[in-house]
Design a protein around this motif. Structure first.
Motif, mmCIF file in Angstrom:
data_model
loop_
_atom_site.group_PDB
_atom_site.id
_atom_site.type_symbol
_atom_site.label_atom_id
_atom_site.label_comp_id
_atom_site.label_asym_id
_atom_site.label_seq_id
_atom_site.Cartn_x
_atom_site.Cartn_y
_atom_site.Cartn_z
ATOM 1 N N THR A 43 -107.088 -44.583 -85.666
ATOM 2 C CA THR A 43 -107.257 -44.553 -84.203
ATOM 3 C C THR A 43 -107.462 -43.129 -83.681
ATOM 4 O OG1 THR A 43 -104.886 -44.449 -83.679
ATOM 5 C CG2 THR A 43 -105.844 -46.643 -83.930
ATOM 6 N N HIS A 64 -112.917 -46.131 -80.844
ATOM 7 C CA HIS A 64 -113.066 -47.540 -81.220
ATOM 8 C C HIS A 64 -112.709 -48.455 -80.048
ATOM 9 C CE1 HIS A 64 -108.772 -46.805 -81.630
ATOM 10 N NE2 HIS A 64 -108.587 -48.107 -81.505
ATOM 11 N N ASP A 82 -110.658 -52.242 -79.623
ATOM 12 C CA ASP A 82 -109.760 -53.096 -80.395
ATOM 13 C C ASP A 82 -110.392 -54.480 -80.598
ATOM 14 O OD1 ASP A 82 -107.833 -51.106 -80.503
ATOM 15 O OD2 ASP A 82 -106.768 -51.830 -78.725
ATOM 16 N N HIS A 126 -111.576 -45.983 -76.993
ATOM 17 C CA HIS A 126 -110.398 -45.116 -76.917
ATOM 18 C C HIS A 126 -110.126 -44.475 -78.266
ATOM 19 C CE1 HIS A 126 -108.911 -49.070 -78.145
ATOM 20 N NE2 HIS A 126 -107.881 -48.478 -78.712
ATOM 21 N N ARG A 129 -97.305 -51.246 -77.212
ATOM 22 C CA ARG A 129 -98.553 -51.839 -76.739
ATOM 23 C C ARG A 129 -98.429 -53.344 -76.602
ATOM 24 N NH1 ARG A 129 -103.644 -51.853 -80.515
ATOM 25 N NH2 ARG A 129 -102.685 -53.826 -81.092
#
Ligand SMILES: [Fe+2]
Length: 275
Positions: A98, A102, A104, A250, A265
């Motif tokens: 990350t 990318h 999700d 992000h 998250r």
């Protein structure tokens, strides 16, 4: 609710009293703002896990996390803990992956999560900021000839591509090693609005020589990541950020495994399949 825009194309700071966060009216306004601004920041709102889940549920259907994945929090179901602490996360390559732009959930054949909700429980002394790039704004600003050239192109996205800078295919578990999904390069919504589906998950352009396709993907990523379309969030403990996972990329700025950085998250399930 007081809204302060960060840049013309992306990002809003939302000032709101905590109790008002959970009203239907606030949820409706947040969903509209997510469409327009892609990233909403609630500075130092200090939500507990159950409050974060309650807010997530107001925005749509919750994505379920199992407790079996590293970071799947046993204490709070459906809350995913993001950390590089080797005691909690035994598969650091997915967090290290990350560090690169990318979206999700783009390597599986279900609608990608509509929104991600992230809160800072502990911040790193150095690094750990999260950056966002609007793929709506980036597409919108392309010259007309270039938009025409992208129409109809398809791209293969995979987990192995997403982690190529930090892991070899052999080091991934067999399930994730096989995850790949073809997506259109330009996503046209039912509303008619268009955005790009790009980032490090993008491996190659289908039916195009690999070098040409990868060069195109790299150019589009550079274009999208320019300052005019991006926002970098400098976290403070208790901050909550919600972003439109379908209209923004992000990534996180690298931080040390022993920095203590801990994020929680939750995710709002996708409601529109990629078309
Ligand atoms: Fe992510």
């Amino acid at each position: 609710m007081n809204v302060e825009n960060v840049k013309p194309t992306i990002g809003s700071i939302v000032h709101i009293e905590r109790p008002a966060l959970f009203s239907d009216e606030t949820a409706q306004r947040c969903l509209e703002l997510l469409e327009e601004r892609q990233v909403l920041v609630f500075p130092r709102i200090n939500l507990s896990d159950s409050e974060q889940l309650a807010f997530t549920d107001k925005l749509g259907a919750r994505v379920n996390f199992t407790n079996r994945v590293p970071g799947g929090d046993k204490a709070s179901k459906d809350v995913y803990t993001i950390t590089l602490d080797p005691k909690i996360n035994t598969e650091p390559e997915y967090v290290l992956g990350t560090y690169f732009w990318h979206m999700d959930g783009i390597t599986v054949p279900i609608p990608p999560p509509k929104a991600s909700v992230l809160s800072a429980r502990r911040v790193a002394a150095k690094g750990g900021q999260t950056e966002f790039a609007s793929t709506y704004a980036a597409y919108q600003a392309l010259p007309a000839e270039e938009k025409a050239e992208l129409e109809g192109l398809r791209v293969m996205h995979s987990v192995t591509a997403a982690v190529r800078e930090v892991a070899t295919p052999e080091s991934l578990d067999p399930y994730r090693r096989e995850l790949r999904q073809e997506q259109p390069l330009v996503w046209t919504r039912k509303s008619g609005r268009k955005s790009l589906i790009i980032g490090y998950t993008a491996d190659y352009v289908v039916n195009m020589p690999k070098a040409d396709g990868r060069a195109l993907l790299a150019r589009l990523l550079e274009w999208t990541a320019q300052p005019a379309f991006t926002y970098r969030h400098y976290w403070q403990e208790g901050d909550l950020v919600v972003w439109d996972n379908c209209g923004a990329l992000h990534r996180v700025i690298p931080y040390a495994a022993d920095s203590g950085r801990t994020m929680h998250r939750t995710s709002v399930a996708g409601i529109e399949a990629v078309a």
